[in-house]
Design a protein around this motif. Structure first.
Motif, PDB file in Angstrom:
ATOM      1  N   ASN A  99       0.826  -1.210   0.000  1.00  0.00           N
ATOM      2  CA  ASN A  99       0.000   0.000   0.000  1.00  0.00           C
ATOM      3  C   ASN A  99       0.857   1.257   0.000  1.00  0.00           C
ATOM      4  OD1 ASN A  99      -2.272  -1.620   0.075  1.00  0.00           O
ATOM      5  ND2 ASN A  99      -2.594  -1.377   2.260  1.00  0.00           N
ATOM      6  N   ASP A 100       1.905   1.244   0.816  1.00  0.00           N
ATOM      7  CA  ASP A 100       2.789   2.411   0.905  1.00  0.00           C
ATOM      8  C   ASP A 100       3.481   2.696  -0.416  1.00  0.00           C
ATOM      9  OD1 ASP A 100       2.128   2.780   3.537  1.00  0.00           O
ATOM     10  OD2 ASP A 100       4.018   2.007   4.339  1.00  0.00           O
ATOM     11  N   ILE A 101       4.019   1.673  -1.060  1.00  0.00           N
ATOM     12  CA  ILE A 101       4.765   1.921  -2.295  1.00  0.00           C
ATOM     13  C   ILE A 101       3.821   2.343  -3.416  1.00  0.00           C
ATOM     14  CG2 ILE A 101       4.876  -0.449  -3.228  1.00  0.00           C
ATOM     15  CD1 ILE A 101       7.645   2.259  -3.236  1.00  0.00           C
ATOM     16  N   GLU A 102       2.620   1.797  -3.437  1.00  0.00           N
ATOM     17  CA  GLU A 102       1.648   2.228  -4.451  1.00  0.00           C
ATOM     18  C   GLU A 102       1.258   3.687  -4.244  1.00  0.00           C
ATOM     19  OE1 GLU A 102      -1.444  -0.751  -4.364  1.00  0.00           O
ATOM     20  OE2 GLU A 102      -0.237  -2.126  -5.577  1.00  0.00           O
ATOM     21  N   GLU A 103       1.095   4.087  -2.990  1.00  0.00           N
ATOM     22  CA  GLU A 103       0.762   5.481  -2.689  1.00  0.00           C
ATOM     23  C   GLU A 103       1.931   6.407  -3.061  1.00  0.00           C
ATOM     24  OE1 GLU A 103      -0.949   8.248   0.941  1.00  0.00           O
ATOM     25  OE2 GLU A 103      -0.469   6.160   1.335  1.00  0.00           O
ATOM     26  N   ILE A 104       3.138   5.991  -2.757  1.00  0.00           N
ATOM     27  CA  ILE A 104       4.324   6.788  -3.108  1.00  0.00           C
ATOM     28  C   ILE A 104       4.433   6.939  -4.620  1.00  0.00           C
ATOM     29  CG2 ILE A 104       6.863   6.746  -3.123  1.00  0.00           C
ATOM     30  CD1 ILE A 104       6.651   5.563  -0.224  1.00  0.00           C
ATOM     31  N   ILE A 105       4.201   5.869  -5.351  1.00  0.00           N
ATOM     32  CA  ILE A 105       4.252   5.925  -6.820  1.00  0.00           C
ATOM     33  C   ILE A 105       3.209   6.917  -7.341  1.00  0.00           C
ATOM     34  CG2 ILE A 105       3.769   4.618  -8.948  1.00  0.00           C
ATOM     35  CD1 ILE A 105       5.094   2.173  -7.504  1.00  0.00           C
ATOM     36  N   LYS A 106       1.991   6.842  -6.821  1.00  0.00           N
ATOM     37  CA  LYS A 106       0.935   7.766  -7.259  1.00  0.00           C
ATOM     38  C   LYS A 106       1.310   9.215  -6.969  1.00  0.00           C
ATOM     39  CE  LYS A 106      -2.901   4.534  -6.846  1.00  0.00           C
ATOM     40  NZ  LYS A 106      -4.054   4.137  -6.041  1.00  0.00           N
ATOM     41  N   LEU A 107       1.822   9.469  -5.772  1.00  0.00           N
ATOM     42  CA  LEU A 107       2.211  10.832  -5.409  1.00  0.00           C
ATOM     43  C   LEU A 107       3.330  11.349  -6.313  1.00  0.00           C
ATOM     44  CD1 LEU A 107       2.203  10.594  -1.496  1.00  0.00           C
ATOM     45  CD2 LEU A 107       0.777  12.110  -2.877  1.00  0.00           C
ATOM     46  N   LEU A 108       4.341  10.526  -6.526  1.00  0.00           N
ATOM     47  CA  LEU A 108       5.461  10.953  -7.363  1.00  0.00           C
ATOM     48  C   LEU A 108       5.032  11.178  -8.809  1.00  0.00           C
ATOM     49  CD1 LEU A 108       8.287   8.737  -5.874  1.00  0.00           C
ATOM     50  CD2 LEU A 108       8.186  11.234  -5.831  1.00  0.00           C
ATOM     51  N   THR A 109       4.170  10.308  -9.322  1.00  0.00           N
ATOM     52  CA  THR A 109       3.657  10.472 -10.684  1.00  0.00           C
ATOM     53  C   THR A 109       2.928  11.801 -10.804  1.00  0.00           C
ATOM     54  OG1 THR A 109       3.478   8.079 -10.968  1.00  0.00           O
ATOM     55  CG2 THR A 109       2.160   9.452 -12.449  1.00  0.00           C
ATOM     56  N   SER A 110       2.104  12.104  -9.810  1.00  0.00           N
ATOM     57  CA  SER A 110       1.354  13.357  -9.803  1.00  0.00           C
ATOM     58  C   SER A 110       2.284  14.569  -9.708  1.00  0.00           C
ATOM     59  CB  SER A 110       0.370  13.346  -8.637  1.00  0.00           C
ATOM     60  OG  SER A 110      -0.299  14.565  -8.544  1.00  0.00           O
ATOM     61  N   ILE A 111       3.288  14.491  -8.851  1.00  0.00           N
ATOM     62  CA  ILE A 111       4.240  15.595  -8.683  1.00  0.00           C
ATOM     63  C   ILE A 111       5.009  15.851  -9.972  1.00  0.00           C
ATOM     64  CG2 ILE A 111       6.381  16.287  -7.520  1.00  0.00           C
ATOM     65  CD1 ILE A 111       5.210  14.822  -4.995  1.00  0.00           C
ATOM     66  N   VAL A 112       5.512  14.786 -10.591  1.00  0.00           N
ATOM     67  CA  VAL A 112       6.287  14.943 -11.830  1.00  0.00           C
ATOM     68  C   VAL A 112       5.394  15.515 -12.932  1.00  0.00           C
ATOM     69  CG1 VAL A 112       7.518  13.705 -13.664  1.00  0.00           C
ATOM     70  CG2 VAL A 112       8.007  13.191 -11.253  1.00  0.00           C
ATOM     71  N   LYS A 113       4.194  14.951 -13.056  1.00  0.00           N
ATOM     72  CA  LYS A 113       3.272  15.410 -14.100  1.00  0.00           C
ATOM     73  C   LYS A 113       2.917  16.885 -13.932  1.00  0.00           C
ATOM     74  CE  LYS A 113      -1.137  14.332 -16.258  1.00  0.00           C
ATOM     75  NZ  LYS A 113      -2.394  13.616 -16.168  1.00  0.00           N
ATOM     76  N   SER A 114       2.522  17.284 -12.732  1.00  0.00           N
ATOM     77  CA  SER A 114       2.144  18.673 -12.512  1.00  0.00           C
ATOM     78  C   SER A 114       3.346  19.615 -12.643  1.00  0.00           C
ATOM     79  CB  SER A 114       1.449  18.861 -11.180  1.00  0.00           C
ATOM     80  OG  SER A 114       2.317  18.595 -10.105  1.00  0.00           O
ATOM     81  N   SER A 115       4.522  19.165 -12.237  1.00  0.00           N
ATOM     82  CA  SER A 115       5.723  19.998 -12.385  1.00  0.00           C
ATOM     83  C   SER A 115       6.068  20.218 -13.837  1.00  0.00           C
ATOM     84  CB  SER A 115       6.911  19.349 -11.667  1.00  0.00           C
ATOM     85  OG  SER A 115       6.690  19.281 -10.277  1.00  0.00           O
ATOM     86  N   MET A 116       5.869  19.203 -14.650  1.00  0.00           N
ATOM     87  CA  MET A 116       6.152  19.329 -16.084  1.00  0.00           C
ATOM     88  C   MET A 116       5.132  20.250 -16.765  1.00  0.00           C
ATOM     89  SD  MET A 116       7.456  15.507 -17.019  1.00  0.00           S
ATOM     90  CE  MET A 116       8.098  15.883 -18.639  1.00  0.00           C
ATOM     91  N   GLU A 117       3.907  20.196 -16.312  1.00  0.00           N
ATOM     92  CA  GLU A 117       2.870  21.072 -16.885  1.00  0.00           C
ATOM     93  C   GLU A 117       3.086  22.535 -16.504  1.00  0.00           C
ATOM     94  OE1 GLU A 117      -0.727  19.328 -15.417  1.00  0.00           O
ATOM     95  OE2 GLU A 117      -0.693  17.691 -16.882  1.00  0.00           O
TER      96      GLU A 117
END
Length: 119
Positions: A99-117
């Motif tokens: 659960n923790d690693i899936e949540e971390i992956i989701k958060l990082l994906t969101s951070i990278v995506k929004s930072s790129m936008e």
């Protein structure tokens, strides 16, 4: 000081990975797969920490992207340890790790995506 959720979660995850590594080495006598998990599982937080001091937006994105890749690699090693019977998926601590690693992956994906936008 404002809480940084991804920093906190990645640090807590790293602590649990170190403890899991000790358990796998001491109790299961497994040294190869667990060493791989130790490296990538602790690298997530290190890269996130480095990103906080990024010299530019591009540097921040690069470090967070590396953290995301390390998180995905961690998930791979956890799943491999489950499939090879070093970890039992029915154990509470294993479910929490997943659960923790899936949540971390989701958060990082969101951070990278929004930072790129928002470049």
């Amino acid at each position: 000081m404002k809480d940084n959720i991804i920093l906190d979660k990645s640090f807590d995850f790293a602590v649990r990975i170190v403890k899991l590594y000790k358990h796998l080495c001491d109790d299961k006598k497994e040294y190869v797969l667990s060493k791989q998990l130790l490296r990538c599982g602790t690298s997530i937080g290190a890269n996130i920490n480095e990103a906080q001091a990024g010299q530019s937006k591009a540097d921040f994105i690069a470090k967070m992207s590396i953290a995301s890749k390390e998180a995905r690699e961690s998930k791979y090693w956890i799943n491999l340890l489950i499939k090879t019977d070093y970890l039992n998926i029915n154990e509470n601590y294993v479910q929490l790790l997943i659960n923790d690693i899936e949540e971390i992956i989701k958060l990082l994906t969101s951070i990278v995506k929004s930072s790129m936008e928002n470049r």
